[in-house]
Design a protein around this motif. Sequence first.
Motif, mmCIF file in Angstrom:
data_model
loop_
_atom_site.group_PDB
_atom_site.id
_atom_site.type_symbol
_atom_site.label_atom_id
_atom_site.label_comp_id
_atom_site.label_asym_id
_atom_site.label_seq_id
_atom_site.Cartn_x
_atom_site.Cartn_y
_atom_site.Cartn_z
ATOM 1 N N UNK A 19 37.546 36.604 121.461
ATOM 2 C CA UNK A 19 36.941 36.761 122.785
ATOM 3 C C UNK A 19 36.404 35.428 123.299
ATOM 4 N N UNK A 22 39.320 33.175 124.194
ATOM 5 C CA UNK A 22 39.917 33.636 125.449
ATOM 6 C C UNK A 22 39.093 33.181 126.635
ATOM 7 N N UNK A 26 40.300 30.700 129.513
ATOM 8 C CA UNK A 26 40.373 31.204 130.887
ATOM 9 C C UNK A 26 39.724 30.200 131.836
ATOM 10 N N UNK B 55 39.196 41.811 122.505
ATOM 11 C CA UNK B 55 39.376 40.360 122.671
ATOM 12 C C UNK B 55 40.248 40.034 123.875
ATOM 13 N N UNK B 57 40.729 41.140 126.944
ATOM 14 C CA UNK B 57 40.271 41.038 128.332
ATOM 15 C C UNK B 57 39.663 39.688 128.677
ATOM 16 N N UNK B 58 39.232 38.922 127.668
ATOM 17 C CA UNK B 58 38.657 37.609 127.952
ATOM 18 C C UNK B 58 39.715 36.537 128.169
ATOM 19 N N UNK B 59 40.960 36.823 127.864
ATOM 20 C CA UNK B 59 42.010 35.804 127.995
ATOM 21 C C UNK B 59 42.521 35.737 129.437
#
Lengths: 261, 261, 261
Positions: A19, A22, A26, B55, B57-59
């Motif tokens: 996380x 990521x 991002x 994990x 969704x943070x990418x």
Amino acid sequence: MAIITLTSDWGNGNHYTGAVKGALLKQNPDATIVDITHDIPSFDIMQACFVLKNAFPDFPKGTIHLIGVNTEGGIESPHLAVKYRDQFFIGADNGIFSLLFDGQDIEAVEVDVIQDSDYFTFSTRDVFVKVAVMIAGGKGLEELGHPYQSLNERYAFNPVVYPDTIIGKVIFVDAYGNVFVNIDKQLFREAGKGRNFIINFRSPDDGISEISTSYSDVVPGEKVALFGSTGYLEIAINKGKASTLLGLELNDTVTVAFNEE
Amino acid sequence: MAIITLTSDWGNGNHYTGAVKGALLKQNPDATIVDITHDIPSFDIMQACFVLKNAFPDFPKGTIHLIGVNTEGGIESPHLAVKYRDQFFIGADNGIFSLLFDGQDIEAVEVDVIQDSDYFTFSTRDVFVKVAVMIAGGKGLEELGHPYQSLNERYAFNPVVYPDTIIGKVIFVDAYGNVFVNIDKQLFREAGKGRNFIINFRSPDDGISEISTSYSDVVPGEKVALFGSTGYLEIAINKGKASTLLGLELNDTVTVAFNEE
Amino acid sequence: MAIITLTSDWGNGNHYTGAVKGALLKQNPDATIVDITHDIPSFDIMQACFVLKNAFPDFPKGTIHLIGVNTEGGIESPHLAVKYRDQFFIGADNGIFSLLFDGQDIEAVEVDVIQDSDYFTFSTRDVFVKVAVMIAGGKGLEELGHPYQSLNERYAFNPVVYPDTIIGKVIFVDAYGNVFVNIDKQLFREAGKGRNFIINFRSPDDGISEISTSYSDVVPGEKVALFGSTGYLEIAINKGKASTLLGLELNDTVTVAFNEE
């Protein structure tokens, strides 16, 4: 291209590291992310400090280190960004910064970053990542928050020093079972003034009275003391596991007795 | 520059991760490869799903996730490439995709990639890497295979919901011993309608009747319930190990009893 | 952009990996660093060899592999840089190179790099990193040191081969409990000449007389033999842990008995 490191007690079988990476990618797709370790024992500031302290000096200027141990912010342990020797450190002021920098000259701010989520259990992802991205983007510390003066001092690595004796303790054990003691080379030299000595632990008859420069200065299976890559006194067994064979554990006492002057 | 993640049950002491990264870099030297975890218990789709679900969704958009758990293809579990919220997921349809996307709107194809080797034990390296490289190179899913309609549904995370009770179970335990229950915030709110409640586990006299936003809402050593970074109900002990101290293990029952209306 | 891999017995809870990566990035900020593994058992050259041997062929030409196991240099085990199939390997000549290349055509030099520090416990950081950066920068092996002729041969993976029997041993066990035997596909074919056979281990009544191409060639819970991604004979249990269920450990004997001609 920013280099951003992670040091944490998250372990490796869950989503925390993914996380955070990521979220970093991002916001900064070009970041080079380096895991220092995620195997710090839960909440163990001193172990985290030992590992980071012995890894960060090898990194280039500008590197940004996120410290994911005991990250909950608040009045008692605010979130800080610290600049030291042209590297950056982001974490909660839970005592680790005073251990890491130990009175050195640092620049520190309490960060004013507002997190988006309404829970407060994952500051590394929700706060530290943002701060890291801002630093990587060129913002100065003064743009991230307000100056912070005195670091929390909650722990100490320091040994006790008498004229003829240093009383230290085991502060780290690595995967080989090599044992690290909170006595560094400089202190050893200053206290010893070139005198003969014996390093004692467990049974006092079984000490070491020589400092080596390599494990293989002794035959395999024999114990050896040296100031290795960390600068701390290291007790090892050539090709063996000192912690097990010598029965040395974290916080055990190790003393250096110098010949009386 | 493609971001490609790996989630697997390979462990870390062998050649599997290195081989997959080598194959990825051979075909796409600019890829940014991120390990989510390789510590999923062998063959454990549900643990893999929990970690990846929390994990990914943070990418950033465009990230490609390889799922290296139970990867053997075949008629019963064909190899798929799935697009969901502008991210890509490559794995075998062994049940993990239905867990991950749970009825959400996805685009899926069964991939037509022919592997070069004549054994079928390492699909991640021999099939998924090729698919990832094609997606990273700009190919659309429709160029990779033929449309795939209904995902295999072999497992379920869902709790049982009654008017005054939710019967859930422990679906994950992290390295701190924090315990995650298959009851998410939305379900909790909808079922509870603002009523008082008690969360019970093990001995029913010892429940939690409050939801916190931070571990430190309670004193160290005290138990706490919150909806943390995963959105799932989390039972923790501030600075302690809930799984051990409360005796909670994977699949143990956790119930929420709401006051009768 | 150089790809540099790390294989070591450092473990993951300490500063060694971080320090090496920092040093690499300080000298070559664009390097892509890949961890093959840091979970080699302490000082275990044979395990290190097995892992690296099965990972490096997937990497692209020009990849540089650092071998951080038994790295102390000296007269008996000088530091080498080796070129093999357009990839580079840097380590101490402690026996691993002869295991890795097994008589293949290699180019080797003993490196002349002088380390800066005055202790000799961390050659990977203090010597190998420098050599890697020079190779990544385009230097040829001949510029790094003087030619080195005969590799130390201290270990052997080789099985014993009779006309109707191969006597091998377990050389690796992966995280699934799959067991790898030092008998590769080519040897098996040449010795067997298409004859029927039985693979025996532990109790001789319980052998395997077929080679499969996939774990799922047998029902879950059943044992299976195959030449998988490593090329070595692999004994597994479909969806089970062969090492535990069959009682097979490192160095245990596994024999292949062919029908008499």
